[in-house]
Enzyme design. Structure first.
Site, short mmCIF file in Angstrom:
data_model
loop_
_atom_site.label_atom_id
_atom_site.label_comp_id
_atom_site.label_asym_id
_atom_site.label_seq_id
_atom_site.Cartn_x
_atom_site.Cartn_y
_atom_site.Cartn_z
N ARG B 60 37.27 38.96 39.78
CA ARG B 60 36.52 38.36 38.63
C ARG B 60 37.17 38.45 37.15
NH1 ARG B 60 33.92 35.50 41.94
NH2 ARG B 60 31.80 36.29 42.80
N HIS B 230 37.34 33.01 56.06
CA HIS B 230 36.06 33.38 56.34
C HIS B 230 35.36 32.56 57.55
CE1 HIS B 230 35.46 30.61 53.08
NE2 HIS B 230 35.36 31.72 52.08
N ASP B 303 35.69 39.32 51.19
CA ASP B 303 35.11 38.23 50.43
C ASP B 303 34.25 38.72 49.27
OD1 ASP B 303 34.59 35.75 49.23
OD2 ASP B 303 33.43 34.98 50.91
#
Lengths: 317, 437
Positions: B60, B230, B303
């Site tokens: 982030r 994913h 993830d």
């Protein structure tokens, strides 16, 4: 009953009970003084994140006839449009003393969250959440069917033996979902009619019969034909090519209406698109229950508010 | 203390050995006697694995510091036994220039909890229109080798073809978030009977599978490397299995949550379970486990997607996609794959350490714990059991889907480049890690 969030968790006995209380509420409409003192001193909040004048007025009217204090909170022009969250709004209303919150929200599951996220402990009444459920609409539809069929002899009865055909935009319809669960719980036989583009994933697991064309369903001589509202913008997202084609294939045209049995009810949750899903011939006929549905909506909402707010008061006393 | 001696650990669950760590490397293994200047870690009953490597982490920073920073995210990583993480590019600004990736890389090195390898954006601003400066990022100090627009799919077929070809020039790989955008407009959860009942817009399996199918064919056509992020459906597994049988250079990852959780969790509209790709059916979970066991799926990647409380405390449709996963990854893998007998510990070391390091071209990670190897070590207590709670999280956000779930295994110690980042199950102080690192 603490909350009314969906019709899926109503059993037959509870559902018939609600319809019977609505019968009592209907009786009060004929009195000189229509107001009941039942919810005096209680506060009912109508929390509407989505415009719906009809539903909002129906709930306001129901709460007022039960003598509740009514606060209506519409998202437009309020703190909600300034970015306040559902959680903060609900907690604010609870702090103002709301006993019950009637919530209409564009997000599926919003009512469930208000009831179960631990944010508030008021009663929650789902007045329509996204494309999930609209339980009071299904209850008023069932009430209307029962009354048309049995009149003064309605009390205690379910809808066994009735055949109901629901036509249109099933995938986006909370009315269809609530009706499917409620009507089948009440013993009715439910048929859904829509092009494949407007049928939800997994509809084959629902307790209904699915038809892709309207004629075979109407040929079954249904007791009720319920036409769902079609939103014009759907055709732009390739759900169907044009309004004209939709009306021709799935609309209740004057010709299809004329071929129905003399006792078949024509229902519509409103507002109607005349000439699209329903012809004026059908909408304005004596078979149409559209206005009765509006009237009965108030009785059903009175019954549910009574059960949630006054009912729990008695239980805890 | 200038060294560390790990006593009596079971290497990959096989032989019991002592491991001596000096100067960031494994100095010796075997039966060793403690020396005066060594910290001794009693590893009786513990397993020693090569330090874990996560190919798919959202740190982030820059821009999303309210949910995670490089420091808090790498602390969460260390607590989960990770010694290296690949940081996804969807920051603000986007990691699409050498400047941004070097900054993120440097922050990781400065804090010392784990090596941070930035992932570069495939396209400028993740907009899917123009290639970003892939060469500059590859040649920067961050040595970017993995490129991804994760969160968005490189859906334009021509752009994907060019990206595969161009990245191959730098020995890189495209990590594709396989999601056909038109088939998933407004999508909220797996498309199926449950989405129909709940009134939530469906995210159909075909939207993933059609992109995976196209991309493996493009990888075959270009001869370039493709990595599928994913993987969530049984159909995608079939396509990847077919592609591998044809010798196409494709690798694939699965997340821990897709190995354990199913769409049924959406029933209560609790947005902690909202993730992209969505939780799927039991049949998909079974197929993913089998694919990881038989090697069709190469690696596990978390993830890890932190979000602040307000991004999850709202209606499902308004909530953010994603769940945190660094701290819980190994316990979920032990629970789903080891205790079911589908993987052994050596396999686990492959799918969580050596194979992700290989795909990401990260040298010095995932190597066997032998003399001379870099000292990246994770010690696991396989006998531990706990009911997961937010108290087990070490990052900045609390959006774990496992609250109340019993998970096996616990990370007891993590050593990153010879520096202990976790001891006795507790994070080592940030200043000490930074100083020693």
């Amino acid at each position: 009953m603490k909350h009314l969030l969906s019709t899926r968790d109503l059993d037959r006995e509870t559902a018939v009970g609600i319809l019977d209380i609505a019968e009592d509420m209907a009786l009060t409409a004929d009195r000189e003084v229509r107001k009941l003192p039942t919810l005096r001193g209680r506060t009912v909040v109508n929390l509407f994140f989505e415009d719906s004048t009809r539903t909002r007025l129906s709930f306001e009217s129901a709460a007022k006839r039960l003598s509740a204090d009514v606060i209506t909170f519409s998202a437009k022009g309020s703190s909600v449009s300034k970015g306040e969250s559902l959680k903060d709004t609900a907690q604010t209303l609870q702090a103002m003393g709301a006993d019950a919150i009637v919530v209409r929200h564009h997000g599926s599951g919003a009512a469930h969250q208000l009831a179960h996220a631990g944010w508030i402990d008021a009663h929650v009444l789902n007045a329509g959440d996204g494309t999930h459920e609209h339980p009071t609409q299904a209850l008023l539809d069932a009430f209307t069917m029962r009354q048309r069929r049995y009149g003064a002899d309605s009390r205690g009865r379910d809808l066994s033996g009735m055949r109901v055909v629901i036509v249109g935009d099933i995938v986006h319809s909370r009315v269809a979902r609530s009706n499917v669960w409620l009507l089948t719980t009440l013993g009715a036989e439910v048929h859904l009619v829509a092009p494949r583009t407007l049928l939800p994933a997994g509809v084959e697991t629902w307790p209904v019969t699915v038809h892709e064309h309207l004629e075979p369903a109407l040929a079954l001589r249904p007791d009720v034909v319920m036409m769902l509202r079609i939103q014009q913008e759907r055709m732009h997202a390739a759900f169907f090519p044009s309004g004209r084609e939709y009306a021709r294939e799935w609309g209740l045209t004057a010709e299809r209406f004329a071929a129905l049995g003399p006792d078949t009810m024509v229902m519509h949750p409103g507002p109607m698109n005349r000439g699209l899903e329903i012809s004026s011939a059908a909408a304005d006929s004596s078979a149409s229950t559209v206005l009765a549905q509006v009237t009965n909506g108030v009785f059903i909402r009175m019954a549910v508010l009574y059960l949630l707010v006054a009912g729990s008061q008695e239980a805890s006393a | 203390m200038t060294g560390t001696l790990i006593r009596g650990a079971s290497l990959l669950g096989e032989t019991r050995e002592d491991i001596r760590i000096r100067g960031g490397r494994i100095a010796a293994t075997g039966r060793l006697t403690p020396e005066l200047d060594e910290r001794v870690i009693d590893a009786d009953g513990l397993l020693a694995l090569p330090g874990l490597v996560d190919l798919h982490t959202h740190l982030r920073e820059p821009g999303g510091e309210a949910s995670e920073t490089v420091l808090t995210g790498t602390r969460a990583a260390a607590a989960g036994g990770y010694t290296a993480v690949f940081a996804m590019a969807n920051t603000s600004p986007v990691a699409d220039t050498a400047g941004v990736v070097e900054q993120v890389h440097a922050l990781g090195a400065q804090h010392g909890y784990a090596t941070v390898r930035p992932i570069g954006a495939v396209t400028v601003g993740l907009e899917g229109e123009r290639l970003s400066e892939i060469g500059a990022m590859a040649r920067s100090r961050a040595q970017v080798r993995v490129f991804s627009d994760d969160g968005k799919c490189v859906h334009d077929a021509l752009l994907m073809r060019r990206a595969l070809e161009y990245v191959a020039t730098f020995d890189g790989v495209i990590a594709q978030h396989a999601q056909e955008p038109r088939l998933t407009e407004g999508a909220q959860m797996n498309e199926g009977a449950l989405s129909g009942e709940l009134g939530l817009a469906g995210w159909p399996a075909v939207a993933e599978e059609s992109i995976v199918a196209r991309d493996v064919l493009l990888a075959q056509h270009t001869g370039a490397r493709l990595h599928v992020c994913h993987v969530s459906t049984a159909g995608s597994v079939d396509v990847i299995r077919w592609a591998k049988a044809r010798g196409i250079a494709v690798t694939a990852e699965v997340t821990p949550h897709h190995l354990l959780l199913t769409e049924e969790l959406a029933r209560g509209y609790d947005a902690r379970f909202k993730v992209n790709p969505p939780l799927r059916r039991d049949d998909d979970v079974r197929a993913l486990r089998e694919a990881l066991a038989d090697g069709t799926i190469d690696i596990v990647a978390t993830d890890h997607a932190p979000h602040p409380a307000e991004a999850k405390e709202c209606t499902w449709a308004e909530a953010a996609f994603g769940m945190v996963g660094l701290e819980s990854a190994l316990p979920v893998l032990q629970t789903t794959m080891i205790e079911t007998g589908m993987l052994g510990w050596a396999d686990l070391a492959r799918v969580m350490s050596s194979a992700p390091a290989e795909i990401g071209r990260l040298d010095g990670y995932g190597d066997p714990l032998t003399e001379g190897a870099p000292a990246h070590v994770t010690l696991v207590d396989p006998a531990a059991r706990r009911t997961w709670s937010t108290g087990d999280l070490r990052g900045r956000s609390r959006n774990t889907p496992y609250t109340g779930v019993e998970l096996a295994g616990a990370i007891v110690a993590t050593v990153h480049g010879g520096v202990a980042t976790v001891l006795d199950g507790t994070l080592v102080d940030a200043e000490e890690v930074a100083r020693r690192g």
